[in-house]
Design an enzyme around this catalytic site. Structure first.
Site, PDB file in Angstrom:
ATOM      1  N   LYS A 166      47.140 -34.875  18.206  1.00  0.00           N
ATOM      2  CA  LYS A 166      48.121 -35.881  18.624  1.00  0.00           C
ATOM      3  C   LYS A 166      48.139 -35.987  20.152  1.00  0.00           C
ATOM      4  CE  LYS A 166      53.054 -36.771  18.471  1.00  0.00           C
ATOM      5  NZ  LYS A 166      54.352 -36.419  17.906  1.00  0.00           N
TER       6      LYS A 166
ATOM      7  N   GLU B 133      43.241 -24.909  21.452  1.00  0.00           N
ATOM      8  CA  GLU B 133      42.380 -24.532  20.321  1.00  0.00           C
ATOM      9  C   GLU B 133      41.441 -25.673  19.948  1.00  0.00           C
ATOM     10  OE1 GLU B 133      45.634 -24.125  20.513  1.00  0.00           O
ATOM     11  OE2 GLU B 133      46.304 -22.261  19.572  1.00  0.00           O
TER      12      GLU B 133
ATOM     13  N   GLY C 115      53.825 -33.972  14.507  1.00  0.00           N
ATOM     14  CA  GLY C 115      52.580 -33.320  14.075  1.00  0.00           C
ATOM     15  C   GLY C 115      52.650 -32.812  12.646  1.00  0.00           C
ATOM     16  N   ARG C 116      53.749 -32.121  12.296  1.00  0.00           N
ATOM     17  CA  ARG C 116      53.833 -31.508  10.960  1.00  0.00           C
ATOM     18  C   ARG C 116      54.163 -32.510   9.860  1.00  0.00           C
ATOM     19  NH1 ARG C 116      57.294 -29.550  14.622  1.00  0.00           N
ATOM     20  NH2 ARG C 116      59.533 -29.890  14.412  1.00  0.00           N
TER      21      ARG C 116
ATOM     22  N   GLU D 292      58.874 -24.556  11.575  1.00  0.00           N
ATOM     23  CA  GLU D 292      58.783 -25.154  12.916  1.00  0.00           C
ATOM     24  C   GLU D 292      59.929 -26.157  13.094  1.00  0.00           C
ATOM     25  OE1 GLU D 292      54.779 -25.552  15.065  1.00  0.00           O
ATOM     26  OE2 GLU D 292      55.234 -27.637  14.678  1.00  0.00           O
TER      27      GLU D 292
ATOM     28  N   HIS E 237      51.357 -10.478  -9.923  1.00  0.00           N
ATOM     29  CA  HIS E 237      50.682  -9.177  -9.816  1.00  0.00           C
ATOM     30  C   HIS E 237      50.655  -8.691  -8.376  1.00  0.00           C
ATOM     31  CE1 HIS E 237      49.240  -9.356 -13.995  1.00  0.00           C
ATOM     32  NE2 HIS E 237      49.253 -10.668 -13.767  1.00  0.00           N
TER      33      HIS E 237
ATOM     34  N   LYS F 239      52.118 -20.368  24.531  1.00  0.00           N
ATOM     35  CA  LYS F 239      50.963 -21.138  25.024  1.00  0.00           C
ATOM     36  C   LYS F 239      50.845 -20.976  26.535  1.00  0.00           C
ATOM     37  CE  LYS F 239      51.118 -25.106  21.844  1.00  0.00           C
ATOM     38  NZ  LYS F 239      51.369 -26.544  21.792  1.00  0.00           N
TER      39      LYS F 239
HETATM   40  O1  F6P Z   1      52.193 -25.723  17.046  1.00  0.00           O
HETATM   41  C1  F6P Z   1      52.733 -26.649  17.917  1.00  0.00           C
HETATM   42  C2  F6P Z   1      52.152 -28.004  17.729  1.00  0.00           C
HETATM   43  O2  F6P Z   1      52.657 -28.830  18.717  1.00  0.00           O
HETATM   44  C3  F6P Z   1      52.424 -28.580  16.336  1.00  0.00           C
HETATM   45  O3  F6P Z   1      53.663 -29.139  16.213  1.00  0.00           O
HETATM   46  C4  F6P Z   1      51.288 -29.525  16.184  1.00  0.00           C
HETATM   47  O4  F6P Z   1      51.137 -29.879  14.851  1.00  0.00           O
HETATM   48  C5  F6P Z   1      50.154 -28.689  16.735  1.00  0.00           C
HETATM   49  O5  F6P Z   1      50.729 -28.007  17.835  1.00  0.00           O
HETATM   50  C6  F6P Z   1      48.920 -29.436  17.142  1.00  0.00           C
HETATM   51  O6  F6P Z   1      49.152 -30.366  18.159  1.00  0.00           O
HETATM   52  P1  F6P Z   1      48.136 -31.526  18.483  1.00  0.00           P
HETATM   53  O7  F6P Z   1      47.987 -32.376  17.284  1.00  0.00           O
HETATM   54  O8  F6P Z   1      48.753 -32.261  19.637  1.00  0.00           O
HETATM   55  O9  F6P Z   1      46.825 -30.899  18.865  1.00  0.00           O
END
Ligand code: F6P
Length: 548
Positions: free
Chosen positions: A209, A215, A269-270, A355, A386, A514
């Site tokens: 987003k 990452e 995002g979520r 979150e 189990h 972060k």
């Molecule tokens: O974990 C924090 C967060 O901002 C989430 O809310 C989001 O889904 C994720 O990082 C990834 O963010 P992006 O889509 O901006 O890479």
């Protein structure tokens, strides 16, 4: 307009619930059933292909009425209208929360900042549809003229969990494309995935987003470098596409504008799998299945938006969480799907729920003086029986659980499905009824044990029962029913946030780690030391640096 801000514990309804709680807290579910012949029917909601039985919860009709009274006193109806009408209810980020607009029909209207967003939503959907059809049919060729065989989604959090969970859950409906998900910044993760891939037949979908996430950008850069070891620069446009709100940064990364699938900042995002973030879903399942997923979610939106609270599945489900969390002091909730397909469902919901509602400051900026977001965990039954069910049955903690099952299995093996579902039913019954001392003794009668041994063993064999469960029984796992199920939990999250008077749609808590990671990375790379660390962290950093 923003959501109203009222501390729920100051309402009349909360006080009534408190005194009601005192009268009900020690009642056993068995007795609640024995004293009300209509209980099972009255506490079940049948809607579409969903059968939702709330009756094995530690409530009475009066509890529900009081909880609904709480929702009304906190103006839940008004909050729902604001949610669906594009009001800025994510006030801390100054944004609307309009993922429901992503699954609304073409002729509907949702205004965000005075602009009807629906035409834009459908424009992006058309782009997804066209691209999906080209890739799935083999007409979209890679640089060397070969059709695409593999799709790699590069994203994390909401840009990974939703698509990964849906593709895995609906693998029965998948086409010939093989889908992979790279999320962790752990270099071993992407290396394991690319090691068997042919760059000539692979499509990479970079999903972020913000297009600033460490990452995702690290993985995208490393994977592009690996791609360019065997392919020329001109090949990138045939093999890399991106989903983002940050068009400029995507272009700077080197992706053609035509290969960008835009999304809007009013999609959290979520909650973004319904936006272009779902491109990998569409590619993996075909556009029609993707559309059915969205249609299912829209049906649940309509149910939630229009249904009275006492027959409204997400509302009742959210109020039950409030009941256990704030009155019984239950800390966690288990999600137990009786289908291996929903293996990733609890993991997906962990982000959605934790979150969103892992907050301790209310909408007025004050520290809350009551409990908010619950811990979410779970695994499919029967495997989980189990593994951790012992603790739910005989441990000291109260763990309300959602059991999710399907009437039909996808391959139609009735024999296995009956066994699976008999376990589902048996567990909810056992959790509720437990086993009394008399029942244990009766069982011992059948065995040739001495009275002394029996006396010793009895306490360990008793199950108190009275463990609450909600049973969701859905006709069949399809894209549409999964869409409904996901949307049900999304609305449950919303209702909880309204009741707890918190902002569910920001996630500032994720930022601190972060920021610190960035400065420590600098120290690792530049041989710098910082005097700001505590001794424990400094020793760990030193040990790592000296031994890597
Ligand atoms: O974990 C924090 C967060 O901002 C989430 O809310 C989001 O889904 C994720 O990082 C990834 O963010 P992006 O889509 O901006 O890479």
């Amino acid at each position: 307009m923003a959501l109203k801000a009222t501390n729920p514990t100051t309402t009349d309804s909360w006080k009534k619930l408190q005194s009601h709680f005192e009268s009900i807290k020690s009642k056993h579910l068995k007795d609640l059933f024995n004293s009300d012949a209509k209980r099972a029917d009255e506490l079940t909601i049948k809607w579409d292909d969903f059968y939702v039985d709330f009756s094995k919860n530690r409530i009475t009709k009066e509890t529900l009425d009081l909880l609904i009274g709480l929702a009304s006193e906190l103006d839940l109806k008004d909050a729902i209208s604001k949610y669906f009408e594009g009001d800025i209810i994510n006030a801390t980020e100054g944004r609307a929360v309009s993922h429901t607009a992503l699954r609304a029909p073409k002729n509907s209207k949702v205004f965000v900042d005075g602009v009807n967003v629906i035409p834009g939503v459908h424009e992006v959907k058309e782009k997804i549809e066209n691209f999906t059809n080209l890739v799935v049919s083999g007409s979209h060729k890679g640089f060397t003229g070969k059709s695409i065989t593999d799709v790699v989604n590069i994203g994390i959090g909401g840009s990974d969990l939703g698509p990964a969970m849906v593709v895995d859950s609906l693998q029965y409906y998948k086409n010939h494309l093989t889908t992979h998900f790279v999320s962790n910044v752990d270099g071993d993760h992407y290396n394991e995935i690319i090691k068997n891939l042919n760059p000539e037949t692979t499509l990479f979908v970079i999903v972020s987003k913000t297009f600033t996430t460490q990452e995702t950008l690290s993985n995208a850069n490393s994977i592009r470098a690996w791609f360019l070891e065997s392919q020329p620069q001109e090949a990138v446009s045939k093999h890399f596409v991106a989903v983002s709100t940050n068009i400029d940064s995507v272009k700077t990364f080197g992706i053609d504008e035509a290969n960008i699938f835009p999304m809007k900042d009013w999609v959290g995002g979520r909650f973004s799998l319904w936006s272009a973030v779902g491109l990998s879903i569409s590619l993996a399942l075909g556009y029609d299945n993707y559309e059915n997923l969205l249609e299912g979610a829209h049906k649940m939106d309509e149910h939630f938006r229009t249904e009275d609270f006492d027959t409204n599945i997400p509302v009742i489900s959210a109020l039950l969480t409030v009941w256990y969390n704030n009155f019984f002091n239950a800390e966690s909730e288990a999600i137990i799907p009786y289908t291996q397909y929903l293996n990733q469902f609890a993991t997906y919901l962990q982000q959605g729920i934790m979150e969103s509602n892992g907050k301790s400051v209310d909408r007025d900026g004050n520290k809350v003086n009551y409990e908010t977001g619950t811990l979410i965990w779970g695994e499919p039954g029967t495997n989980s029986q189990h593994a951790f069910f012992q603790l739910i049955h005989q441990g000291t903690k109260l763990i309300p659980a959602d059991f999710i099952g399907f009437v039909e299995s996808l391959y139609g093996n009735k024999n296995h499905h009956d066994k699976l579902m008999s376990n589902y039913f048996a567990q909810t019954e056992a959790l509720m009824n437990g086993k009394t001392e008399a029942e244990v003794l009766a069982e011992f009668k059948e065995q040739s044990l001495s009275q002394g041994d029996i006396n010793k063993l009895v306490p360990f064999k008793i199950f108190e029962g009275n463990k609450p469960t909600t049973s969701l029984l859905i006709k069949k796992l399809t894209p549409e029913s999964l869409g409904k199920l996901i949307a049900m939990y999304e609305h449950k999250i919303f209702v909880q946030g309204v009741i707890w008077n918190i902002y569910s749609y920001d996630q500032f808590g994720v930022e601190l780690g972060k920021q610190l990671a960035k400065s420590i990375l600098k120290e690792l790379n530049e041989n710098e030391t910082s005097s700001n660390h505590d001794d424990s962290t400094q020793n760990l950093v030193n040990f790592y640096k000296n031994n890597r």
